[in-house]
Design a protein around this motif. Structure first.
Motif, mmCIF file in Angstrom:
data_model
loop_
_atom_site.group_PDB
_atom_site.id
_atom_site.type_symbol
_atom_site.label_atom_id
_atom_site.label_comp_id
_atom_site.label_asym_id
_atom_site.label_seq_id
_atom_site.Cartn_x
_atom_site.Cartn_y
_atom_site.Cartn_z
ATOM 1 N N GLU A 60 0.962 -1.082 0.202
ATOM 2 C CA GLU A 60 0.105 0.058 -0.096
ATOM 3 C C GLU A 60 0.801 1.155 -0.118
ATOM 4 O O GLU A 60 0.700 2.262 -0.822
ATOM 5 N N LEU A 61 1.997 1.381 0.935
ATOM 6 C CA LEU A 61 2.772 2.401 0.688
ATOM 7 C C LEU A 61 3.347 2.501 -0.479
ATOM 8 O O LEU A 61 3.562 3.758 -0.932
ATOM 9 N N ALA A 62 4.201 1.467 -1.237
ATOM 10 C CA ALA A 62 4.521 1.514 -2.433
ATOM 11 C C ALA A 62 3.721 2.043 -3.588
ATOM 12 O O ALA A 62 4.222 3.035 -4.192
ATOM 13 N N PHE A 67 2.324 6.814 -6.948
ATOM 14 C CA PHE A 67 1.174 7.643 -7.319
ATOM 15 C C PHE A 67 1.480 9.279 -6.954
ATOM 16 O O PHE A 67 1.283 10.094 -7.802
ATOM 17 N N THR A 68 1.916 9.355 -5.731
ATOM 18 C CA THR A 68 2.398 10.676 -5.157
ATOM 19 C C THR A 68 3.259 11.297 -5.845
ATOM 20 O O THR A 68 3.377 12.638 -6.338
ATOM 21 N N THR A 74 4.356 15.238 -12.700
ATOM 22 C CA THR A 74 3.667 15.716 -13.635
ATOM 23 C C THR A 74 3.365 17.021 -13.402
ATOM 24 O O THR A 74 3.313 17.929 -14.218
ATOM 25 N N GLN A 75 2.873 17.585 -12.176
ATOM 26 C CA GLN A 75 2.705 18.943 -11.729
ATOM 27 C C GLN A 75 3.955 19.911 -12.084
ATOM 28 O O GLN A 75 3.778 21.099 -12.585
ATOM 29 N N TRP A 76 4.987 19.433 -11.644
ATOM 30 C CA TRP A 76 6.438 20.246 -11.642
ATOM 31 C C TRP A 76 7.141 20.260 -12.795
ATOM 32 O O TRP A 76 7.548 21.422 -13.218
ATOM 33 N N LEU A 77 6.966 19.114 -13.403
ATOM 34 C CA LEU A 77 8.008 18.859 -14.569
ATOM 35 C C LEU A 77 7.076 18.235 -15.970
ATOM 36 O O LEU A 77 7.736 18.095 -16.716
ATOM 37 N N GLU A 87 9.761 3.461 -9.846
ATOM 38 C CA GLU A 87 9.675 2.430 -8.975
ATOM 39 C C GLU A 87 10.647 3.217 -7.855
ATOM 40 O O GLU A 87 11.815 3.598 -8.103
ATOM 41 N N VAL A 88 10.193 2.671 -6.760
ATOM 42 C CA VAL A 88 10.835 3.243 -5.332
ATOM 43 C C VAL A 88 11.177 2.113 -4.608
ATOM 44 O O VAL A 88 10.282 1.359 -4.202
ATOM 45 N N VAL A 89 12.629 1.695 -4.100
ATOM 46 C CA VAL A 89 12.781 0.694 -3.185
ATOM 47 C C VAL A 89 13.477 1.492 -2.098
ATOM 48 O O VAL A 89 14.322 2.258 -2.215
ATOM 49 N N SER A 90 13.190 1.170 -0.815
ATOM 50 C CA SER A 90 13.680 1.454 0.293
ATOM 51 C C SER A 90 14.085 0.455 1.297
ATOM 52 O O SER A 90 13.604 -0.750 1.431
#
Length: 120
Positions: A60-62, A67-68, A74-77, A87-90
């Motif tokens: 859910e966090l991923a 999405f965020t 998209t908003q800024w660039l 893809e985000v990996v922590s």
């Protein structure tokens, strides 16, 4: 030519410059690793992704983070790039973001991986 990020001086003692494609990559890095509220004149700028390094990982966090980040890019660039994949990996104190995007001006597909280690 554009000013290189992070700001530094070149071998001649002048402000370091970079080409257009590298400048786009620099702007993506600035957005991803800037905390929301960190910029005085742009309090909405930034992703806050570094604050999530120590949060418990979950599907859910991923999904939420993906999405965020995509919405923020998209908003800024959005006038400069089209995000194709993100893809985000922590892992422990390190966060890695891989992003595939299309540079609108050149129609060139690019992939970049940004890694940041938090201060312990």
């Amino acid at each position: 030519m554009n000013i290189d990020y992070p700001f530094r001086f070149d071998h001649r003692g002048r402000t370091a410059l970079t080409d257009y494609d590298e400048h786009i990559r620099d702007m993506i890095e600035q957005f991803l690793f800037t905390n929301t509220g960190e910029r005085v004149n742009r309090p909405d700028f930034g992703s806050g992704v570094l604050q999530l390094v120590f949060a418990p990982n979950s599907p859910e966090l991923a999904s939420t983070l993906q999405f965020t980040l995509q919405a923020g890019l998209t908003q800024w660039l959005g006038d400069l790039i089209e995000v194709r994949k993100l893809e985000v990996v922590s892992l422990e104190a390190t966060i890695q973001v891989e992003i595939q995007y299309l540079v609108r001006r050149t129609q060139e597909a690019r992939t970049t991986t940004l890694v940041r280690r938090t201060a312990s």
